[in-house]
Design a protein around this motif. Structure first.
Motif, PDB file in Angstrom:
ATOM      1  N   UNK A 110     -29.140  27.360   6.911  1.00 35.64           N
ATOM      2  CA  UNK A 110     -28.391  28.179   8.079  1.00 35.64           C
ATOM      3  C   UNK A 110     -29.726  29.335   7.819  1.00 35.64           C
ATOM      4  N   UNK A 111     -29.823  30.324   6.514  1.00 31.49           N
ATOM      5  CA  UNK A 111     -30.275  30.568   6.940  1.00 31.49           C
ATOM      6  C   UNK A 111     -32.214  30.910   6.513  1.00 31.49           C
ATOM      7  N   UNK A 112     -32.385  29.267   6.940  1.00 31.30           N
ATOM      8  CA  UNK A 112     -33.907  29.392   7.036  1.00 31.30           C
ATOM      9  C   UNK A 112     -33.854  28.808   8.157  1.00 31.30           C
ATOM     10  N   UNK A 113     -33.556  28.174   8.661  1.00 31.31           N
ATOM     11  CA  UNK A 113     -33.454  27.411   9.874  1.00 31.31           C
ATOM     12  C   UNK A 113     -33.215  28.394  11.026  1.00 31.31           C
ATOM     13  N   UNK A 114     -31.875  28.683  10.597  1.00 34.27           N
ATOM     14  CA  UNK A 114     -31.563  29.862  12.117  1.00 34.27           C
ATOM     15  C   UNK A 114     -32.819  31.389  12.136  1.00 34.27           C
ATOM     16  N   UNK A 120     -41.599  37.647   4.554  1.00 32.08           N
ATOM     17  CA  UNK A 120     -41.286  37.938   3.529  1.00 32.08           C
ATOM     18  C   UNK A 120     -40.218  36.684   3.177  1.00 32.08           C
ATOM     19  N   UNK A 121     -39.682  36.035   4.403  1.00 32.62           N
ATOM     20  CA  UNK A 121     -38.389  35.175   4.448  1.00 32.62           C
ATOM     21  C   UNK A 121     -39.472  33.702   3.657  1.00 32.62           C
ATOM     22  N   UNK A 122     -40.845  33.709   4.091  1.00 35.04           N
ATOM     23  CA  UNK A 122     -41.006  32.687   3.345  1.00 35.04           C
ATOM     24  C   UNK A 122     -41.475  32.366   1.836  1.00 35.04           C
ATOM     25  N   UNK A 123     -41.660  34.476   1.111  1.00 39.14           N
ATOM     26  CA  UNK A 123     -42.333  34.781   0.070  1.00 39.14           C
ATOM     27  C   UNK A 123     -40.810  34.617  -0.594  1.00 39.14           C
ATOM     28  N   UNK A 124     -39.644  35.076   0.456  1.00 36.35           N
ATOM     29  CA  UNK A 124     -38.353  34.520  -0.631  1.00 36.35           C
ATOM     30  C   UNK A 124     -37.655  33.647  -0.881  1.00 36.35           C
ATOM     31  N   UNK A 125     -38.257  32.172   0.103  1.00 32.17           N
ATOM     32  CA  UNK A 125     -37.889  31.124  -0.028  1.00 32.17           C
ATOM     33  C   UNK A 125     -38.538  30.213  -1.520  1.00 32.17           C
ATOM     34  N   UNK A 126     -39.535  30.949  -1.387  1.00 32.99           N
ATOM     35  CA  UNK A 126     -40.565  30.549  -2.059  1.00 32.99           C
ATOM     36  C   UNK A 126     -40.187  30.509  -3.730  1.00 32.99           C
ATOM     37  N   UNK A 180     -51.343  48.471   1.279  1.00 34.07           N
ATOM     38  CA  UNK A 180     -52.186  47.874   0.432  1.00 34.07           C
ATOM     39  C   UNK A 180     -51.361  46.537  -0.853  1.00 34.07           C
ATOM     40  N   UNK A 181     -49.963  46.322  -0.887  1.00 36.47           N
ATOM     41  CA  UNK A 181     -49.145  45.727  -1.806  1.00 36.47           C
ATOM     42  C   UNK A 181     -48.714  43.650  -1.655  1.00 36.47           C
ATOM     43  N   UNK A 182     -49.355  43.525  -2.954  1.00 38.41           N
ATOM     44  CA  UNK A 182     -49.131  42.131  -3.229  1.00 38.41           C
ATOM     45  C   UNK A 182     -47.967  42.237  -3.812  1.00 38.41           C
ATOM     46  N   UNK A 183     -46.560  40.854  -2.934  1.00 39.43           N
ATOM     47  CA  UNK A 183     -45.107  41.081  -2.858  1.00 39.43           C
ATOM     48  C   UNK A 183     -45.570  40.165  -4.761  1.00 39.43           C
ATOM     49  N   UNK A 184     -43.732  40.014  -5.684  1.00 35.11           N
ATOM     50  CA  UNK A 184     -44.503  39.202  -6.271  1.00 35.11           C
ATOM     51  C   UNK A 184     -43.314  38.726  -6.480  1.00 35.11           C
ATOM     52  N   UNK A 185     -42.537  39.435  -6.629  1.00 35.30           N
ATOM     53  CA  UNK A 185     -40.269  38.647  -6.046  1.00 35.30           C
ATOM     54  C   UNK A 185     -40.444  39.746  -5.061  1.00 35.30           C
ATOM     55  N   UNK A 186     -39.130  38.784  -4.092  1.00 33.80           N
ATOM     56  CA  UNK A 186     -39.103  39.157  -3.113  1.00 33.80           C
ATOM     57  C   UNK A 186     -37.249  38.625  -2.714  1.00 33.80           C
ATOM     58  N   UNK A 187     -36.649  39.810  -2.610  1.00 33.59           N
ATOM     59  CA  UNK A 187     -34.564  39.813  -2.472  1.00 33.59           C
ATOM     60  C   UNK A 187     -34.866  40.156  -0.865  1.00 33.59           C
ATOM     61  N   UNK A 188     -34.354  38.627  -0.452  1.00 32.14           N
ATOM     62  CA  UNK A 188     -33.438  39.041   1.097  1.00 32.14           C
ATOM     63  C   UNK A 188     -32.125  40.058   0.790  1.00 32.14           C
ATOM     64  N   UNK A 189     -31.969  41.118   1.667  1.00 31.63           N
ATOM     65  CA  UNK A 189     -30.935  41.995   1.617  1.00 31.63           C
ATOM     66  C   UNK A 189     -29.985  42.112   2.852  1.00 31.63           C
ATOM     67  N   UNK A 190     -30.631  41.551   3.703  1.00 33.64           N
ATOM     68  CA  UNK A 190     -30.212  41.198   5.420  1.00 33.64           C
ATOM     69  C   UNK A 190     -28.727  40.875   5.034  1.00 33.64           C
ATOM     70  N   UNK A 191     -27.649  40.933   5.547  1.00 32.94           N
ATOM     71  CA  UNK A 191     -25.987  40.246   5.600  1.00 32.94           C
ATOM     72  C   UNK A 191     -26.030  38.727   5.799  1.00 32.94           C
TER      73      UNK A 191
END
Ligand SMILES: [Fe+2]
Length: 248
Positions: A72-76, A122-128, A197-208
Motif C-alpha cells: 500500500x505504501x509503495x503503490x499509493x 526519499x521513498x525510493x531511497x527508503x524502499x531501497x 549538499x547531503x547524500x542520503x545513506x539511510x532513510x527512514x519514513x516517519x509519515x504515519x
C-alpha cells in the motif's frame, strides 16, 4: 530487461560523482567534455519518470512489516507522488509558456514540484534500504562509529529523531554532507526538507502511513521493525559513493 529510467539517471549521477573523483588531478580542458558527458540528464527538466521503481525485495518476507502495508505504501503513497510529479511538471510547462500566468500561481506549482520530487526520491531511497537482515557489516559499523563515537550513539540518535516524529510526519536521514564532509543524522519535517549538499545513506519514513496499518500509533514498534529490515549492503554502496565524492 529494459533498465528503469530512474536507475539510468541514478547511474549517470553516480558516474558523474566518480568521474569527478577520478579526474581530480587532470586539467580543466581535459575534464570538461568528460564531465558534460557524465552529467548529461536523461530527462528534460519539465519531464519526470512515468513508472514506479520496483521493490528490490519480496514484501511478504520482511520482519514485522506486513506485505499489505508495504504494498500500500509503495503503490499509493510513493506511486501517488510519481503520478503527481508527472502532472505538476506538465502544468509547469504549460504555465511557463503562458505569459499571463501570475508568478505566485507559478510558484504554487513550484512548491508542489519541490514536495513531490522529495517524496519520490526519499521513498525510493527508503524502499531501497529495506529488505535486508538488519545486520550492519564491519565496514559500515566502523565508518559510522568513527563519525559518531560509537555505532550505538549513532543508532540512539537516529531512533530518537524518529521517535520525535512519531504521530506526525517527516523523515530521518543518515547523510554525508558533501560541503562539511561530515556524516550526520538529520531531521526532515517533510519531503521538501532535505539537508543542504547531503547524500542520503539511510532513510527512514516517519509519515504515519509507514506504520499505522500495522502498529496504529505505536511508532516505536515500527522503528524497531525498520531496524530489523535495513538492507545494509545498499547503505554500504552509498557510503562508497560518498567516499568517492569526498575525495574531490
Ligand atoms: Fe511514505
Amino acid at each position: 530487461m529494459t533498465e528503469h529510467p530512474d536507475l539510468q539517471r541514478r547511474s549517470l549521477l553516480c558516474t558523474a560523482a566518480v568521474t569527478v573523483a577520478v579526474l581530480g588531478t587532470t586539467t580543466a580542458a581535459t575534464t570538461q567534455p568528460l564531465l558534460e558527458k557524465a552529467i548529461m540528464p536523461t530527462l528534460h527538466a519539465f519531464e519526470s519518470q512515468t513508472t514506479l521503481k520496483p521493490l528490490a525485495f519480496d514484501p511478504a518476507k520482511l520482519s514485522g512489516l506486513s506485505e499489505r502495508l508495504i504494498r500500500s505504501h509503495w503503490e499509493n503513497n510513493y506511486g501517488g507522488s510519481v503520478k503527481a510529479l508527472e502532472v505538476v511538471k506538465k502544468h509547469l510547462a504549460e504555465a511557463l509558456a503562458n505569459k499571463d500566468t501570475p508568478p505566485y500561481i507559478y510558484n504554487a506549482l513550484k512548491r508542489e514540484h519541490l514536495l513531490r520530487t522529495g517524496s519520490v526520491v526519499f521513498h525510493e531511497d527508503y524502499f531501497d534500504n529495506l529488505g535486508g537482515n538488519g545486520q550492519a557489516g564491519a565496514t559500515e559499523r566502523k565508518v559510522i562509529a568513527d563519525a559518531f563515537g560509537s555505532f550505538d550513539t549513532w543508532e540512539t540518535e537516529f531512533r530518537r529523531i524518529g521517535a520525535g516524529l512519531g504521530g506526525g510526519s517527516g523523515w530521518v536521514m543518515l547523510g554525508f554532507n558533501t560541503h562539511t564532509h561530515q556524516l550526520e543524522n538529520y531531521w526532515l519535517a517533510d519531503h521538501a526538507h532535505g539537508p543542504a549538499a547531503t547524500l542520503p545513506l539511510l532513510v527512514m519514513d516517519m509519515y504515519e502511513h509507514s506504520y499505522q496499518m500495522d502498529y496504529g500509533a505505536a511508532a516505536a514498534k515500527y522503528i524497531d521493525a525498520f531496524f530489523k529490515n535495513i538492507q545494509w549492503e545498499v547503505v554500504a554502496r552509498r557510503i562508497e559513493t560518498a567516499r568517492q565524492v569526498s575525495r574531490t
